[in-house]
Enzyme design. Structure first.
Site, PDB file in Angstrom:
ATOM      1  N   PHE A 115       0.836  -1.211   0.000  1.00 35.55           N
ATOM      2  CA  PHE A 115       0.000   0.000   0.000  1.00 35.55           C
ATOM      3  C   PHE A 115       0.868   1.257   0.000  1.00 35.55           C
ATOM      4  CE2 PHE A 115      -2.238   3.237   2.628  1.00 35.55           C
ATOM      5  CZ  PHE A 115      -3.323   3.475   1.797  1.00 35.55           C
ATOM      6  N   GLN A 116       0.644   2.133  -0.957  1.00 35.19           N
ATOM      7  CA  GLN A 116       1.340   3.417  -1.130  1.00 35.19           C
ATOM      8  C   GLN A 116       2.845   3.256  -1.368  1.00 35.19           C
ATOM      9  OE1 GLN A 116       0.187   6.089   2.147  1.00 35.19           O
ATOM     10  NE2 GLN A 116      -1.343   6.993   0.786  1.00 35.19           N
ATOM     11  N   VAL A 385       2.796  33.803 -10.514  1.00 30.04           N
ATOM     12  CA  VAL A 385       3.254  33.746 -11.905  1.00 30.04           C
ATOM     13  C   VAL A 385       2.126  34.132 -12.851  1.00 30.04           C
ATOM     14  CG1 VAL A 385       4.041  32.166 -13.718  1.00 30.04           C
ATOM     15  CG2 VAL A 385       5.050  32.059 -11.435  1.00 30.04           C
ATOM     16  N   GLU A 474       0.073  35.382 -25.150  1.00 30.32           N
ATOM     17  CA  GLU A 474       0.848  34.504 -26.042  1.00 30.32           C
ATOM     18  C   GLU A 474      -0.017  33.977 -27.180  1.00 30.32           C
ATOM     19  OE1 GLU A 474       4.384  32.666 -23.265  1.00 30.32           O
ATOM     20  OE2 GLU A 474       2.502  31.561 -23.371  1.00 30.32           O
TER      21      GLU A 474
END
Length: 608
Positions: A115-116, A385, A474
């Site tokens: 697990f994990q 940002v 952009e």
């Protein structure tokens, strides 16, 4: 017999010996042994519970940038570990020393699909200058000591993967930290013959400038001395803002997409750059490509990295600039230098002309005028940002002992709130402001809960313009595409943040923003001010049309109307006023075109 101590306690003792008194993180089952050690040593190392591991890593990175001292963060096994990566990449890219302690399942459970469980060390090999997995408890203090030394040496990230059981295991409490022996590096002096060579090149140049970055952060007086002696305009990288006070007449500001007009003009008009402590990845596209470069850096890998170099000096920026300032005779001001100063004043005056503007939605200038007048000489700004970077660069008048931080080369949105937490923790007696676009704020807005939990008096300003503004520009200007995916739904940020426990205000007018800032001074804990901000994009130096003698008149007229730029003059105007007989002889980007980001990366030769 030596006293016994848990491996995790021994590890924290070493961290504390390096002057660390707090760490950012979020608990998990695989990290229980270290959480127990943090409880044991809570009078020495404070645990700061963030709401997301990414925020903890960003806070550690921001703190390292602001203080120069190592930041510490942690995450538990699996998802907690991976959540750290984004903040650690910010530290890597901006050369900030950070130690990340990453939880792992017990040794016996590793490599068994538990697990994990995941193979964590390889996941951090790219981001880290040093990454190791502990395999026995006795070596834990030595490993963390080594990791901290490497973080300082390489100005980057060290990662220690800690299996849970090793933190519980008891070991002899005998380790002696190397912190007391740590020394800052000693950088070489410049070669005298190269100082003479530089002075000669400057004296022969028609339009020389200084282009500096964070590597000159300790050399503000020397930058001014060289500028005044040789009559050189000063241009910085974006992260170089704040090294000189913004009011210094010869400091043009930064160049690039976030540029001041005057910095853009002199960068493209320059025929020689004294390039000091600067590693901006866009540098080769930010000035006249035909200009000669003199580069000063302490890192040999940086020499010639961004541009071919005429003269290179591997030496400390402060020592090199001091030697240059003490060499030879003062030069007389050139027409280029005189024009640069006049151009800079024209730009600053034009910006100031809008600071009392009462338009709604609110323009940037009234907001930053109030912020400049409110912030103390020791204020700290945590800048997220996006277009907020442009407005901050141009309109925040840094001075005194003010500090600021942003996600520079990595440019990750969501930086502002964690960075503000780090600033307030590191400097509790200073006034701290986070500056965020609404897109970036939404990414980690749960960190308002962290500010509330620790009663951190931070003023969080949201510039709500309902678009991802930098990306919109952009898409509109660089690629000429249909706007796609950049809209943000209108949001009542004040109501949302009040629900999180903060004091919150909404400002629809400049006066309402002034009132909110005044009220924020008397509030306790975190404050959020939602500024309903103009949707208009910032003045663009990227595609700038101001000179009817060299650019199509219809484009100049449209540009001037769009940006209310009637009072701005082209650089050629100031060159003529200064007595330059051939103002058209200075390089300028063709038809106002500045190389796009795609060009810089080598993917395109011309604008699409």
């Amino acid at each position: 017999m030596a006293n016994k101590i848990s491996g995790a306690d021994a590890m924290l003792k070493v961290i504390e010996s390096w002057g660390v008194d707090h760490a950012y993180g979020y608990p998990g089952g695989s990290f229980d042994s270290t959480m127990n050690a943090l409880h044991n040593q809570q009078n020495k190392i404070k645990f700061i519970q963030v709401r997301h591991e990414e925020a903890g890593a960003l806070a550690a990175s921001a703190e390292a940038k602001l203080t120069g001292k190592i930041g510490v963060c942690f995450g538990s096994a699996g998802p907690g570990a991976i959540h750290l990566l984004n903040g650690l990449y910010d530290a890597r890219h901006d050369h900030a020393p950070v130690l990340a302690i990453v939880g792992q399942v017990p040794l016996a459970s590793m490599n068994r699909d538990m697990f994990q469980a995941m193979d964590e060390e390889p996941a951090f090999l790219d981001v880290a200058a040093w990454a190791k997995t502990a395999v026995n408890a006795q070596n834990l203090p030595e490993l963390v000591d080594e990791g901290i030394r490497h973080a300082y040496k390489y100005h980057g990230v060290s990662v220690l993967v800690l299996p849970k059981d090793l933190g519980w295991d008891e070991i002899d409490d005998t380790y002696i930290s190397s912190a007391r022996d740590h020394m800052a590096p000693i950088y070489p002096d410049p070669e005298p013959k190269k100082i003479a060579e530089i002075a000669q090149l400057i004296s022969k140049a028609k339009s020389p400038i200084i282009y500096f970055g964070r590597g000159a952060g300790h050399a503000a007086d020397e930058l001014k001395a060289v500028s005044e002696k040789y009559k050189l305009p000063l241009v910085s990288s974006y992260l170089g803002k704040g090294i000189l006070e913004d009011s210094y007449p010869a400091y043009m500001g930064t160049t690039g997409r976030v540029a001041n007009k005057s910095a853009f003009d002199v960068a493209f008009g320059a025929d020689l750059l004294l390039w000091v402590g600067n590693d901006s990845p866009f540098s080769r596209a930010l000035f006249n490509p035909e200009a000669k470069v003199i580069q000063v850096d302490i890192d040999s890998e940086k020499i010639g990295k961004r541009h071919p170099v005429e003269v290179s000096i591997l030496a400390d920026a402060k020592k090199t600039l001091a030697a240059l300032a003490n060499y030879g005779e003062d030069l007389e001001p050139t027409p280029f230098y005189k024009a640069a100063l006049a151009d800079n004043k024209n730009w600053r005056d034009w910006e100031d002309s809008f600071k009392d503007d009462q338009s709604t939605p609110i323009r940037p200038e009234p907001v930053f005028d109030t912020l400049n007048k409110t912030a103390s000489d020791k204020a700290i700004f945590a800048v997220d940002v996006g277009n907020v970077n442009i407005d901050f660069e141009r309109l925040a008048n840094l001075h005194g002992d003010q500090k600021w931080t942003t996600s520079g080369q990595y440019a990750t949105m969501g930086y502002g709130l964690p960075a503000a937490i780090a600033a307030k923790v590191a400097y509790p007696d200073r006034d701290v402001y986070s500056l965020n676009g609404d897109g970036a704020f939404a990414m980690l807005m749960e960190e308002i809960l962290t500010q509330v939990k620790y009663n951190l008096h931070i003023v969080n300003i949201i510039f709500s313009n309902e678009t991802l503004g930098f990306i919109e520009a952009e898409q509109r200007d660089d690629t000429n595409q249909a706007l796609s995916g950049i809209d943000i739904i209108p949001t009542d940020w004040a109501m949302a943040c009040k629900g999180l426990g903060a004091k919150a205000y909404t400002a629809h007018t400049p006066q309402e923003f002034k009132d909110a800032m005044a009220a924020a001074k008397n509030d306790n804990g975190p404050v959020v001010i939602d500024v309903k901000y103009t949707h208009e994009m910032p003045f663009t130096t990227v595609y700038m049309f101001l000179d009817p003698e060299t650019q199509p008149k219809e484009k100049v007229d449209a540009f001037v109307k769009k940006y209310q730029a009637q009072d701005l003059k082209p650089f050629s105007h100031f060159l003529k006023e200064a007595g330059e007989p051939n103002p058209e002889g200075f390089y300028r980007p063709k038809d106002g075109f500045w190389t796009t980001h795609r060009d810089i990366l080598g993917n395109s030769e011309t604008k699409p």
